[in-house]
Each structure stands twice: as C-alpha cells, then as structure tokens.
Design an enzyme around this catalytic site. Structure first.
Site, PDB file in Angstrom:
ATOM      1  CB  SER A  43      -0.898   0.010   1.244  1.00 49.30           C
ATOM      2  OG  SER A  43      -1.537   1.266   1.416  1.00 49.30           O
ATOM      3  CE1 TYR A  48      -4.642  -1.871   5.106  1.00 51.25           C
ATOM      4  CE2 TYR A  48      -3.793   0.352   4.772  1.00 51.25           C
ATOM      5  CZ  TYR A  48      -4.247  -0.848   4.258  1.00 51.25           C
ATOM      6  OH  TYR A  48      -4.292  -1.022   2.889  1.00 51.25           O
TER       7      TYR A  48
END
Length: 254
Positions: A138, A151
């Site tokens: 990501s 996260y």
C-alpha cells in the site's frame, strides 16, 4: 512476464481490487489461475471462467493466518496438479485498526508465511526452478495514514519484506516486487475503524479526495506483472502506474 500460458496463484483474488485484477488476468490468457480466498464466491468464479473459457480457474478456501505447515500442504496439492507455478500474488488485507492482532496477522504475517511456504517448491537451493512474487502492499507503506497506524505499519512491514525478497533473488532464484495501491474505491475504504477511534470519519474524509476505481488499479496491476521488474516498488494511484525510486537512508554494507 507475459501472462499468457502461465500458472498463477492469487491469494485473495476475489476481493475488491483482487476480483477486478483476476478479471484482467484471465483476459490475458494464463493457463491456470488458482484463487485462494477465505470466502468462497461461486458466482465470481463462474464469471471468471466465462470471461475466457480457455483458462482453467480453480478455487481453494484459504486463510492466510494458518500455520506455514498447513499452507505448505495446500501448495503440495496445487503443485501436484499444475507441476509448475510461475507467479504468486499475495493480496490478503484488512483495514480495521480495532483488530490489531488480526491486522498484523493478515497484512504482514500471512504474506510472510505464504511466501515461506512456496519457497519449499521454488528455492533453487532445494533444486527448485525459482518463481515470481507480487505482494500487494500500500502507499501507506510510504507515508502512513496516521489515523490507522496499525494498518499503515503492517503495510510498511510487507513492503520492507518484499524489498528484502528482491535482494535475495540471486540466492533463492525467486524475484519479487510490490504493488502499492493508492486510495481505491472499494468496500474496504467506505467505512473502517481508526485506532482508538481517533477519527471516526477517516474513511469518509479519504473519499473526499481524488481516488481511483478498482478497474483502473487492476489494469495497472497487470501492466506491472507484465513488466516483471525484480525489486520494483510500483505505485498504483489515480489511474497511473509509477515506479517509485526508494531513498536509501542507511545500508548494512553486507
């Protein structure tokens, strides 16, 4: 790497970005697409088969949080059927900073364990043929969304792991690169929990800014697969595919 006639394993190939990427992959004509996912979706599997009937699409239930030994057992079954596997895509991910342990287990440990398991079949030191790994990380691995630090940290860890895999390619024969999507309009980002509820509206706030569709992300994902560049850090953001030049701040010199 041309996708045509290749054997591909896609972990979490039925999710938001995953399903659109699976669609784009089958259009490119692999020999086999093996999807490992926690949730069965017969409708999606049937759709993938219909897109290109020449491609063999198979599904196995798989939870990336299982021990390495269980993953190895599943891979033995797959390798026995296919004989060779050319590409492993690790795509499992959750976005919920209330679930701290599970976030780390799925987003980071699961990627490490699945990769470790396939090395049993690919590592050239064991007589394996080598292979290619594409890890979905990501852009939060570059700069965190600070309201979801768990996260973001899990994705930074997955990115670091992938960079190391690429450096190990001369030893293992296994190359690797990372796929780093920007904010993409999926159910994952419509509503999710921030760490300690520091920002209950974080999902809504992100969607107030420019985003990309899952199809745009998937199309660029396929381009990255075709480029097949060991060590590449691909940013897939706003419909663009960008090769990120990583800034080195420290080196072990070994």
């Amino acid at each position: 790497m041309a996708i045509a006639n290749k054997n591909i394993i896609f972990v979490a190939g039925l999710g938001g970005i995953g399903l659109d990427t699976s669609r784009e992959i089958v259009k490119s004509g692999p020999k086999n697409l093996v999807i490992l996912d926690r949730i069965d979706n017969p409708t999606a599997i049937a759709e993938l088969k219909a897109i290109n009937p020449k491609v063999t699409v198979t599904f196995y239930p798989y939870d990336v949080t299982v021990p390495v030994a269980e993953t190895t057992k599943l891979l033995k079954t797959i390798f026995a059927q296919l004989k060779t596997v050319d590409l492993l895509i690790n795509g499992a991910g959750i976005l919920d900073d209330h679930q701290i342990e599970r976030t780390i287990a799925v987003n980071f440990t699961g990627t490490v364990n699945t990769t470790t398991a396939i090395m049993e079949f690919w590592d050239k030191r064991k007589g394996g043929p080598g292979g290619v790994i594409a890890n979905i990380c990501s852009v939060t691995g570059f700069n965190a969304i600070y309201q979801v630090p768990v996260y973001s940290a899990s994705k930074a860890a997955a990115l670091s792991f992938t960079n190391s895999l690429a450096r190990l390619a001369p030893i293992t024969g296994v190359t690797a690169y990372s796929i780093n999507p920007g904010i993409t309009r999926t159910p994952l980002v419509h509503r999710f929990n921030s760490w300690l509820d520091v920002e209950p509206r974080v999902g809504e706030l992100l969607l107030e800014h420019p985003t990309q569709t899952t199809l745009e992300c998937a199309q660029n994902f396929v381009k990255a697969i075709e480029a097949n560049k060991n060590g590449a850090i691909w940013q897939l953001d706003l419909g663009q595919l960008i090769a990120v030049e990583w800034t080195k701040h420290w080196d072990s010199h070994i």
